[in-house]
Motif scaffolding. Structure first.
Motif, PDB file in Angstrom:
ATOM      1  N   PHE A 199       0.834  -1.204   0.000  1.00 49.86           N
ATOM      2  CA  PHE A 199       0.000   0.000   0.000  1.00 49.86           C
ATOM      3  C   PHE A 199       0.869   1.255   0.000  1.00 49.86           C
ATOM      4  CE2 PHE A 199      -2.527   3.431   1.670  1.00 49.86           C
ATOM      5  CZ  PHE A 199      -3.769   3.227   1.092  1.00 49.86           C
ATOM      6  N   PHE A 200       1.891   1.255   0.845  1.00 41.60           N
ATOM      7  CA  PHE A 200       2.781   2.416   0.925  1.00 41.60           C
ATOM      8  C   PHE A 200       3.453   2.672  -0.424  1.00 41.60           C
ATOM      9  CE2 PHE A 200       7.008   4.250   1.793  1.00 41.60           C
ATOM     10  CZ  PHE A 200       6.637   5.397   2.470  1.00 41.60           C
ATOM     11  N   ALA A 201       3.979   1.618  -1.022  1.00 39.85           N
ATOM     12  CA  ALA A 201       4.668   1.768  -2.303  1.00 39.85           C
ATOM     13  C   ALA A 201       3.699   2.163  -3.415  1.00 39.85           C
ATOM     14  CB  ALA A 201       5.385   0.470  -2.667  1.00 39.85           C
ATOM     15  N   ALA A 202       2.441   1.723  -3.313  1.00 44.46           N
ATOM     16  CA  ALA A 202       1.453   2.033  -4.356  1.00 44.46           C
ATOM     17  C   ALA A 202       1.216   3.529  -4.490  1.00 44.46           C
ATOM     18  CB  ALA A 202       0.133   1.325  -4.047  1.00 44.46           C
ATOM     19  N   LEU A 203       1.454   4.271  -3.423  1.00 46.56           N
ATOM     20  CA  LEU A 203       1.254   5.715  -3.465  1.00 46.56           C
ATOM     21  C   LEU A 203       2.325   6.417  -4.294  1.00 46.56           C
ATOM     22  CD1 LEU A 203       0.336   6.324   0.293  1.00 46.56           C
ATOM     23  CD2 LEU A 203      -1.234   6.145  -1.649  1.00 46.56           C
ATOM     24  N   PHE A 204       3.455   5.730  -4.527  1.00 48.25           N
ATOM     25  CA  PHE A 204       4.569   6.345  -5.256  1.00 48.25           C
ATOM     26  C   PHE A 204       4.962   5.555  -6.501  1.00 48.25           C
ATOM     27  CE2 PHE A 204       5.126   6.867  -0.629  1.00 48.25           C
ATOM     28  CZ  PHE A 204       4.865   8.227  -0.538  1.00 48.25           C
ATOM     29  N   LEU A 271     -13.576  -6.670  -5.667  1.00 50.90           N
ATOM     30  CA  LEU A 271     -12.513  -5.820  -6.215  1.00 50.90           C
ATOM     31  C   LEU A 271     -13.018  -5.038  -7.428  1.00 50.90           C
ATOM     32  CD1 LEU A 271      -9.367  -8.151  -6.011  1.00 50.90           C
ATOM     33  CD2 LEU A 271      -9.721  -6.023  -4.750  1.00 50.90           C
ATOM     34  N   CYS A 272     -13.740  -5.713  -8.310  1.00 50.46           N
ATOM     35  CA  CYS A 272     -14.287  -5.042  -9.501  1.00 50.46           C
ATOM     36  C   CYS A 272     -15.297  -3.968  -9.112  1.00 50.46           C
ATOM     37  CB  CYS A 272     -14.937  -6.065 -10.430  1.00 50.46           C
ATOM     38  SG  CYS A 272     -13.774  -7.176 -11.242  1.00 50.46           S
ATOM     39  N   THR A 285      -3.792   4.082  -8.891  1.00 43.98           N
ATOM     40  CA  THR A 285      -3.246   3.632  -7.606  1.00 43.98           C
ATOM     41  C   THR A 285      -3.813   2.268  -7.226  1.00 43.98           C
ATOM     42  OG1 THR A 285      -3.067   5.943  -6.913  1.00 43.98           O
ATOM     43  CG2 THR A 285      -2.901   4.282  -5.191  1.00 43.98           C
ATOM     44  N   PHE A 286      -5.070   2.038  -7.560  1.00 43.94           N
ATOM     45  CA  PHE A 286      -5.696   0.723  -7.361  1.00 43.94           C
ATOM     46  C   PHE A 286      -4.860  -0.347  -8.066  1.00 43.94           C
ATOM     47  CE2 PHE A 286      -9.805  -1.628  -6.769  1.00 43.94           C
ATOM     48  CZ  PHE A 286      -9.504  -2.772  -7.494  1.00 43.94           C
ATOM     49  N   LYS A 287      -4.526  -0.091  -9.330  1.00 41.94           N
ATOM     50  CA  LYS A 287      -3.730  -1.059 -10.097  1.00 41.94           C
ATOM     51  C   LYS A 287      -2.336  -1.216  -9.497  1.00 41.94           C
ATOM     52  CE  LYS A 287      -6.234   0.019 -14.358  1.00 41.94           C
ATOM     53  NZ  LYS A 287      -6.178   0.724 -15.668  1.00 41.94           N
ATOM     54  N   LEU A 320     -10.647  -0.125  -0.967  1.00 40.55           N
ATOM     55  CA  LEU A 320     -11.759   0.718  -0.521  1.00 40.55           C
ATOM     56  C   LEU A 320     -11.241   2.081  -0.069  1.00 40.55           C
ATOM     57  CD1 LEU A 320     -14.858   0.760   0.138  1.00 40.55           C
ATOM     58  CD2 LEU A 320     -14.213   0.153   2.480  1.00 40.55           C
ATOM     59  N   VAL A 321     -10.139   2.073   0.658  1.00 43.84           N
ATOM     60  CA  VAL A 321      -9.516   3.332   1.085  1.00 43.84           C
ATOM     61  C   VAL A 321      -9.050   4.124  -0.133  1.00 43.84           C
ATOM     62  CG1 VAL A 321      -7.495   4.309   2.244  1.00 43.84           C
ATOM     63  CG2 VAL A 321      -8.844   2.523   3.372  1.00 43.84           C
ATOM     64  N   ILE A 322      -8.421   3.450  -1.078  1.00 38.55           N
ATOM     65  CA  ILE A 322      -7.931   4.127  -2.283  1.00 38.55           C
ATOM     66  C   ILE A 322      -9.075   4.804  -3.028  1.00 38.55           C
ATOM     67  CG2 ILE A 322      -6.982   3.702  -4.596  1.00 38.55           C
ATOM     68  CD1 ILE A 322      -5.184   1.553  -3.260  1.00 38.55           C
ATOM     69  N   SER A 323     -10.229   4.152  -3.083  1.00 40.40           N
ATOM     70  CA  SER A 323     -11.374   4.718  -3.807  1.00 40.40           C
ATOM     71  C   SER A 323     -11.873   6.010  -3.176  1.00 40.40           C
ATOM     72  CB  SER A 323     -12.524   3.700  -3.854  1.00 40.40           C
ATOM     73  OG  SER A 323     -13.168   3.586  -2.589  1.00 40.40           O
TER      74      SER A 323
END
Length: 332
Positions: A199-204, A271-272, A285-287, A320-323
């Protein structure tokens, strides 16, 4: 003044009272045929062997809360003991109490996350409540496989998500070190602590270039990786077990059992569904998060069971948080 009181009452109702009632119903209103924890007098031996031996914090809490609850019932609730025992052993009630505490804490943290830096979609309090309710329902519905570690792991995961978002906003080293501390501690709960790294890495991370956007963040990502790797390896050196990585391999069962296939469909459909709630930036970011979670998905496929939908829960809560978040803000 009255409006503030109404908001406080509403907050308590939606973040504590309703989740408590749903959780209580899951444990005492529905009977699960999947596991038989309700009739077990003490923690089963398998909890202290194989990969389960590394779940140090849940096992410690289970043993001591069960002992305390047994003594408390025998000393102070002797007249109610027949009723209490009818609805489960002291061991089962201890699992419920431990999970309830961390479940309610998770609900509070999720509410705090959704309010942190919401995007246009989640800035409407009514929609934000629906997202929170969806998260709560997801946490409750997977309780047909009650364990002594999942609710604790979810709490630490959400706490890590919160400080990941805080760091992406403030770039304060304090938030990074708190995140690293959360990952370090949660590795003593369950291996899903690794999803906080994803999750942390997904932000960057930029999945289209398959690289991190800013080279400076390699250092931060290295910190959170070490926070997981050090206790993970240390536990396996201190507590050697035959099944140090997994209890067994279930690839064939996952794609041959209708129950496991149903679990796969459940995770995929949710997920969908959440993906459809995301805006353009949030979808990227989801991807990112899903791609970086491939090792975890592989672990579920090979050594987990799809039917145990609790294994999908951190992924579902993460997206869900990302959305709900203003992702462009966090990447600024």
């Amino acid at each position: 003044m009255l409006q503030n009181n109404d908001e406080k009452i509403s907050s308590v109702l939606f973040t504590a009272i309703l989740p408590f009632l749903l959780f209580f119903m899951a444990y005492y209103g529905f009977e699960s045929s999947y596991v038989k924890l309700k009739t077990m007098g003490k923690a089963p031996d398998f909890m202290f062997s194989s990969v389960y031996a590394y779940r140090v914090i849940p096992n410690f809490l289970t043993v001591h809360v069960t002992t305390f609850l047994t003594d408390f019932i025998n000393s102070n609730l002797i007249s109610l003991k027949p009723f209490i025992v009818k609805n489960g052993t002291a061991f089962y009630h201890s699992i419920f109490l431990i999970n309830l505490v961390f479940f309610l804490c998770s609900s509070v943290v999720l509410d705090k996350i959704l309010k942190f830096k919401p995007n246009l979609f989640a800035s409407d309090p009514r929609l934000r409540k629906l997202l929170h309710l969806l998260g709560v329902f997801l946490m409750v519905i997977v309780q047909y496989v009650p364990t002594n570690c999942d609710s604790i792991a979810v709490f630490f995961f959400l706490a890590g998500v919160f400080f990941s978002l805080k760091y992406s906003k403030s770039r304060q080293n304090r938030d990074l070190f708190i995140l690293a501390g959360i990952i370090f501690i949660s590795t003593f709960v369950r291996e899903t602590a690794c999803l906080n790294i994803a999750f942390f890495a997904a932000l960057f991370f930029d999945y289209r270039k398959f690289s991190i956007k800013n080279f400076a963040f390699y250092k931060e990502i290295a910190v959170v990786i070490l926070a997981f790797v050090i206790p993970y390896i240390g536990l396996r050196m201190i507590i050697p077990q035959e099944g140090a990585v997994a209890e067994g391999f279930y690839l064939l069962q996952n794609f041959s059992s209708p129950f496991n296939l149903a679990g796969l469909v459940f995770g995929t459909v949710v997920l969908c569904f959440i993906y459809q709630l995301c805006g353009v930036a949030e979808r990227n970011t989801f991807k990112n998060f899903i791609i970086l979670s491939v090792p975890y998905l592989g672990m579920i496929t090979f050594v987990g069971l799809f039917w145990e939908t609790r294994l999908w829960l951190p992924l579902l809560l993460g997206v869900l948080v990302i959305s709900s978040q203003n992702i462009n803000f966090h990447k600024a």
